[in-house]
Each structure stands twice: as C-alpha cells, then as structure tokens.
Design a protein around this motif. Structure first.
Motif, PDB file in Angstrom:
ATOM      1  N   HIS A 215      10.611  -0.168 -28.054  1.00 53.77           N
ATOM      2  CA  HIS A 215       9.432   0.702 -27.898  1.00 53.77           C
ATOM      3  C   HIS A 215       8.179  -0.111 -27.545  1.00 53.77           C
ATOM      4  O   HIS A 215       7.515   0.155 -26.540  1.00 53.77           O
ATOM      5  N   GLU A 216       7.873  -1.108 -28.350  1.00 52.35           N
ATOM      6  CA  GLU A 216       6.630  -1.858 -28.129  1.00 52.35           C
ATOM      7  C   GLU A 216       6.687  -2.708 -26.859  1.00 52.35           C
ATOM      8  O   GLU A 216       5.695  -2.859 -26.163  1.00 52.35           O
TER       9      GLU A 216
ATOM     10  N   TYR B 104       7.044  12.851 -31.271  1.00 53.09           N
ATOM     11  CA  TYR B 104       5.902  11.943 -31.121  1.00 53.09           C
ATOM     12  C   TYR B 104       5.684  11.590 -29.646  1.00 53.09           C
ATOM     13  O   TYR B 104       4.552  11.348 -29.207  1.00 53.09           O
TER      14      TYR B 104
ATOM     15  N   GLU C 248       3.669   7.127 -24.535  1.00 52.51           N
ATOM     16  CA  GLU C 248       4.620   7.245 -25.639  1.00 52.51           C
ATOM     17  C   GLU C 248       5.941   7.834 -25.153  1.00 52.51           C
ATOM     18  O   GLU C 248       7.019   7.447 -25.613  1.00 52.51           O
TER      19      GLU C 248
ATOM     20  N   HIS D 108       6.019  -0.656 -23.853  1.00 56.39           N
ATOM     21  CA  HIS D 108       4.567  -0.525 -23.630  1.00 56.39           C
ATOM     22  C   HIS D 108       4.050  -1.719 -22.829  1.00 56.39           C
ATOM     23  O   HIS D 108       3.196  -1.585 -21.958  1.00 56.39           O
TER      24      HIS D 108
HETATM   25 ZN   LIG Z   1       4.022   3.651 -28.837  1.00 59.75          ZN
END
Ligand SMILES: [Zn+2]
Length: 257
Positions: free
Chosen positions: A155-156, A209, A216, A159
């Motif tokens: 996830h990070e 989310y 996201e 990004h």
């Molecule tokens: Zn995130």
C-alpha cells in the motif's frame, strides 16, 4: 552520474545476497511470493538486496528488527517494482517502522478561517520525497491475511510509485500521453463505480477506505493486485488489465500456476 550508480549497485550485488534458507522462510510467510519463475525470483532477491543497501530501515519506539524482518519488508516493497526497476524508488531513503499504529495530528483551516485539529491513527504513511512510515503491528499481519488482500507495505510503496509523477492522485508515470489518457479514463470509471457501491452500502471486496481518494483506490487496489489478484480480476476486470499493463506482471496467472 548513471554509470556511478550502476557501478555501486553492481558492487553491492557482488558482495551481498539473500541466502536460500532465509528466502524459503520469507516465502512461507508471504504466500503471494509463490509462482515466480527462477529468473523472477533471482531478480526479486537482487532488488531486495539493493533496497536494503540504499534505504535506511529505522525501527523506532524500542522496536528491534531481525534480518528476516528486514528481508521480508524489502521483498514486499520490491515485488511491485519487479519489472519497473529500483529507480522507481529513487529520491528518498527513509523507512520508519513504529511498533504499532501511530498517531498523527492533522490540521485544516475551513472556509470560515477556523482551524481544526484532530488525531488520526495510521498503519502507514508516505510523503513525496520523504520517508515511508509503517506500523509493525499492521506489517506483521500482512503476511497472514493473503485472502483479504491487505498489505500495508505494498500500500505505502504504491503511493510512492503514484507520487513519481507528482501529487498522489492514482496516476503513476505513464510511457506516453495516450497511455496516461487511457489510464485516467478507465481508472476514473472504476473508481466512480466503486464509490457508488460504497455509497449504496454494498458489501465490497476492496476496503471501503479506498473510496476516500483516487490515490487510496490505487494503493488499496495495488495491494489486492498482488495479494488477491483473482478477486480483483473478478470484480474489477478493466482495472486488473490496467494494472497488469503498468506493473508488467500477471499475478493471477502466476498464483494459479
Ligand atoms: Zn494510503
């Protein structure tokens, strides 16, 4: 200066490697590493070695990381760039790891000029040009929830890939303008459809989310792409195709083999 970096990287690879026992332990812990060809496996290990040489993994709050922990973080971080290259993580060095979810203070000034402050509890965070911040607690879960498709590392770092083209907006760098337009068209369509389902209170495979922002949606869908590719392909076939093109990998086919 490209040659100097190349030379440094070659030197690192000549001196360091991930031994077989360690690799097998990581593979048991991280089931989404299955199905890689011998060549892919070799390249992923090399990327992880370069990652550990170039990034500064900094545990804080009394946390201690073993070699296994470091290698597992590196392997998860490098899987998305297996076909892209380590250069995609250039421009920053820090990976800060907290023992558990961490609090950050957010502030925003509204249209009436009133400043609001609140605390958020996060499992991970990343900033343009700055470090990736991870929660060990969330990280420790990520290997064991393969079915759920959650993975705070992927996830990070997704990004970070997104931010290679500036702001985190769900649009990573694309090879051409046409590719970028095509990406935006399909991505926005899938994002809007997902937000509609979340708004309607529908049960969704991706974490709701992801409806908060395009960035996201990209990061959460990237987790699923590597951890639960079949579910992503079933619910978001067009998005899966888009990701297959960007990451130049086909995890559904790999994990089926
Ligand atoms: Zn995130």
């Amino acid at each position: 200066m490209g040659w100097l970096l190349d030379w440094k990287r070659k030197r690192v690879l000549a001196r360091h490697s991930i031994d077989d026992a360690l690799w097998r332990r990581a593979q048991r812990h991280l089931p989404f590493l299955a199905g890689l060809s011998a060549d892919e496996e070799r390249r992923l290990k090399e990327l992880a070695v370069l990652f550990l040489a170039e990034k500064d993994l900094a545990p804080v709050g009394g946390l201690v990381l073993s070699d296994d922990d470091r290698v597992e973080i590196a392997l998860q971080a490098c899987l998305p760039i297996l076909e892209l290259g380590i250069e995609w993580y250039d421009g920053w060095v820090g990976v800060v790891i907290h023992p558990s979810d961490f609090k950050v203070t957010r502030a925003e000034t509204d249209e009436d000029g009133v400043r609001h402050e609140w605390n958020d509890e996060l499992a991970g965070e990343s900033w343009p040009g700055g470090p990736v911040v991870l929660s060990w607690e969330a990280l420790d879960d990520s290997g064991s929830v393969a079915e759920g498709g959650a993975n705070v590392v992927i996830h990070e770092f997704a990004h970070k890939l997104d931010m290679m083209s500036g702001e985190a907006d769900g649009v990573p760098p694309m090879p051409s303008r046409a590719a970028r337009e095509r990406w935006i068209e399909v991505f926005d369509m899938e994002f809007d459809r997902f937000c509609g389902e979340v708004d309607a209170g529908k049960e969704t495979f991706l974490d709701p989310y992801a409806a908060e922002h395009e960035a996201e949606f990209f990061a959460v869908a990237s987790e699923a792409f590597f951890e639960s590719p079949n579910a992503l392909m079933r619910d978001f076939p067009k998005l899966y195709e888009l990701f297959r093109g960007f990451y130049r990998q086909d995890p559904a086919q790999r994990l089926a083999a």
